[in-house]
Design an enzyme around this catalytic site. Structure first.
Site, short mmCIF file in Angstrom:
data_model
loop_
_atom_site.label_atom_id
_atom_site.label_comp_id
_atom_site.label_asym_id
_atom_site.label_seq_id
_atom_site.Cartn_x
_atom_site.Cartn_y
_atom_site.Cartn_z
N LYS A 25 17.57 20.01 -11.40
CA LYS A 25 16.75 18.86 -11.75
C LYS A 25 17.53 17.74 -12.44
O LYS A 25 18.39 17.97 -13.27
CB LYS A 25 15.61 19.30 -12.68
CG LYS A 25 14.53 20.12 -12.03
CD LYS A 25 13.83 19.43 -10.87
CE LYS A 25 12.88 18.35 -11.32
NZ LYS A 25 11.78 18.86 -12.15
N SER A 44 16.65 20.08 -16.55
CA SER A 44 15.61 21.07 -16.85
C SER A 44 16.26 22.31 -17.45
O SER A 44 17.36 22.69 -17.06
CB SER A 44 14.89 21.44 -15.54
OG SER A 44 14.28 22.70 -15.67
N HIS A 61 0.83 -1.23 0.00
CA HIS A 61 0.00 0.00 0.00
C HIS A 61 0.86 1.27 0.00
O HIS A 61 0.45 2.28 0.57
CB HIS A 61 -0.94 0.05 1.22
CG HIS A 61 -1.70 -1.22 1.47
ND1 HIS A 61 -2.97 -1.43 1.00
CD2 HIS A 61 -1.35 -2.35 2.12
CE1 HIS A 61 -3.39 -2.63 1.37
NE2 HIS A 61 -2.42 -3.21 2.06
N GLU A 64 10.03 7.38 -17.38
CA GLU A 64 8.71 7.98 -17.63
C GLU A 64 8.20 7.62 -19.01
O GLU A 64 7.01 7.35 -19.20
CB GLU A 64 8.80 9.50 -17.47
CG GLU A 64 9.00 9.93 -16.02
CD GLU A 64 9.27 11.41 -15.89
OE1 GLU A 64 8.60 12.07 -15.10
OE2 GLU A 64 10.17 11.93 -16.59
#
Ligand code: ARG
Length: 465
Positions: free
Chosen positions: A289, A283, A157, A296
């Site tokens: 970043k 970025s 969970h 992704e």
């Protein structure tokens, strides 16, 4: 290929709308192989002279060599006047073999050809995907080997659950990909490429001519190519595409779960894993970043792969027997799913061994004693012969009491512990509620899953050149 019946000229816009060469050029190798087998059957049936057969064979082989050598990409530049890969190849043979080419298409149909081509494509791509899965499993093993003995955080969970080893964690993916590998192998073993279905009703060339032609044209066929047993089914069946896309969808689901875990675990909220710079991007605005774009995109590609499966299921639903032109639209989703999966696998094979555990973060996480609640309950059952339900309640009460103490479980004194249960003491808590004890020997299901058979199981027929 079909102009004789028509008086009028095909509308230009419609012609472009219905042509498929831009994507079905990828089937060139298999389509030429079909022709090579087919001319053998024509020779066997006395419908080609030896001379005609030789000149057709020469032209076909020359084209096949070019396709294999260069890849079929050059075919796209053939021009917009060519409808599909079948007519392209016919045209090329005509250029080289002249009059003999008028007989190339004798007693056969593109309906049969396209099913033959796609089945062979599926076999070949299935074998290649299986090899990539093997490499992926090796990569997981390499990653696991580099962190031998490392502990890791186990979740259910998305809440801290129990301590596990990194090997056990990675082994879960190993098990998934081993099952996928087995699915591909089963698929490969079952699939047969058929020939001789004609447009839908078979051809008067008969099974024997094709069987003889197969023996002459194909090395190491291993029963993979056979004369079609039901011609109507053969030209209208696309189960084999749906089945392959189902397997690819399951693989994609597994890759997406792996991607999701690694994205989460490498972010600063978890910070358990460090991803290699080589497979991340930055970025343009925020200098700090480091984004997990590979993962992704792998996760995002799920839309394309599942979409391909749903596309095919929808395309085939309610189609009347036998061949319908709708079925031409089966290729783009098939190719897209296969190519997507193969690029993902090939990248992840190189990415995985470079991932590192952030040992400090894992250690910090594992210092949370609640991780060992289950361990303590099991200890009470094992060592103190307390019924599990009572042990569960006891540890539950301990956790509840610790919630009110600033130092958690470590803040509870002997008396408080004994009040919860006489078997509890600071010594017991210290000994049992720690990672070394919890991850120790004696836990089941931490073993490695076996991989499927070796890649040698995937034997493809080869055309004699
Ligand atoms: N391009 C077609 C396809 O991929 C080949 C079969 C065409 N058959 C026909 N009767 N028009 O499905």
């Amino acid at each position: 290929m079909w102009g004789g019946r028509f008086g009028g000229v095909t509308d230009g816009e419609f012609f472009n709308f219905q042509r498929s060469l831009d994507y079905d050029f990828k089937l060139a190798e298999y389509d030429i192989s079909h022709s090579l087998i087919h001319i053998g059957a024509l020779l066997d049936a006395g419908l080609l002279s030896g001379k005609e057969y030789s000149s057709l064979k020469k032209a076909l082989r020359r084209l096949l060599k070019r396709v294999i050598g260069e890849g079929p990409g050059f075919i796209v530049s053939a021009g917009t006047g060519v409808e599909d890969i079948h007519s392209y190849i016919h045209g090329q043979v005509e250029k080289e073999a002249g009059a003999a080419a008028l007989k190339l298409h004798t007693l056969r149909s593109r309906n049969d050809q396209v099913a033959f081509d796609e089945k062979w494509y599926c076999l070949k791509e299935c074998a290649e995907t299986a090899l990539l899965l093997d490499s992926l499993i090796v990569s997981l093993d390499t990653l696991s080997g580099r962190h031998r003995g490392s502990l890791f955080v186990g979740y259910t969970h998305t809440r801290r659950a129990q301590v596990i080893t990194f090997d056990l964690y990675l082994g879960a993916f190993r098990s998934m990909f081993s099952r996928d590998r087995q699915r591909l192998e089963d698929y490969f073993d079952r699939l047969r490429v058929c020939i001789g279905a004609g447009a839908l009703a078979g051809t008067s060339l008969g099974k024997d001519s094709y069987a003889n032609a197969l023996r002459a044209a194909v090395t190491d066929n291993a029963g993979k190519i056979i004369p079609a047993d039901n011609s109507v089914d053969h030209v209208s069946d696309r189960d084999y595409i749906i089945e392959l896309l189902s397997i690819l969808s399951i693989i994609q689901m597994h890759l997406s779960r792996l991607a999701e875990d690694f994205i989460l675990y490498s972010g600063s909220e978890y910070a358990l894993l460090c991803l290699p710079d080589e497979f991340c991007t930055g970025s343009s605005l925020m200098p700090h970043k480091k984004n997990p774009d590979l993962l992704e995109l792998v996760r995002g590609d799920t839309g394309r792969v599942y979409g391909s499966l749903v596309w095919l299921l929808t395309l085939m639903k309610g189609l009347p027997l036998s061949y319908n032109r709708d079925m031409q639209l089966d290729k783009e989703p098939l190719f897209a799913a296969v190519e997507t999966l193969k690029s993902e696998l090939s990248l992840l094979v190189r990415f995985l061994p470079l991932v590192k555990i952030n040992k400090q973060a894992v250690e910090n996480a594992l210092s949370d004693k609640t991780f060992y609640a289950t361990e303590l309950a099991e200890w009470l059952v094992r060592e103190k012969k307390i019924p599990f339900k009572t042990a569960h309640e006891t540890v539950g009460a301990l956790i509840r009491a610790a919630e009110c103490s600033a130092e958690g479980i470590d803040g509870l004194n002997e008396e408080e512990l004994r009040r919860i249960h006489p078997a509890l003491s600071r010594a017991v808590v210290g000994r049992v509620m720690n990672p070394v004890h919890a991850s120790g020997a004696g836990r089941t299901a931490a073993g490695k899953t076996k991989t499927g058979k070796k890649p040698a199981g995937f034997k493809l027929p080869a055309i004699k050149l």
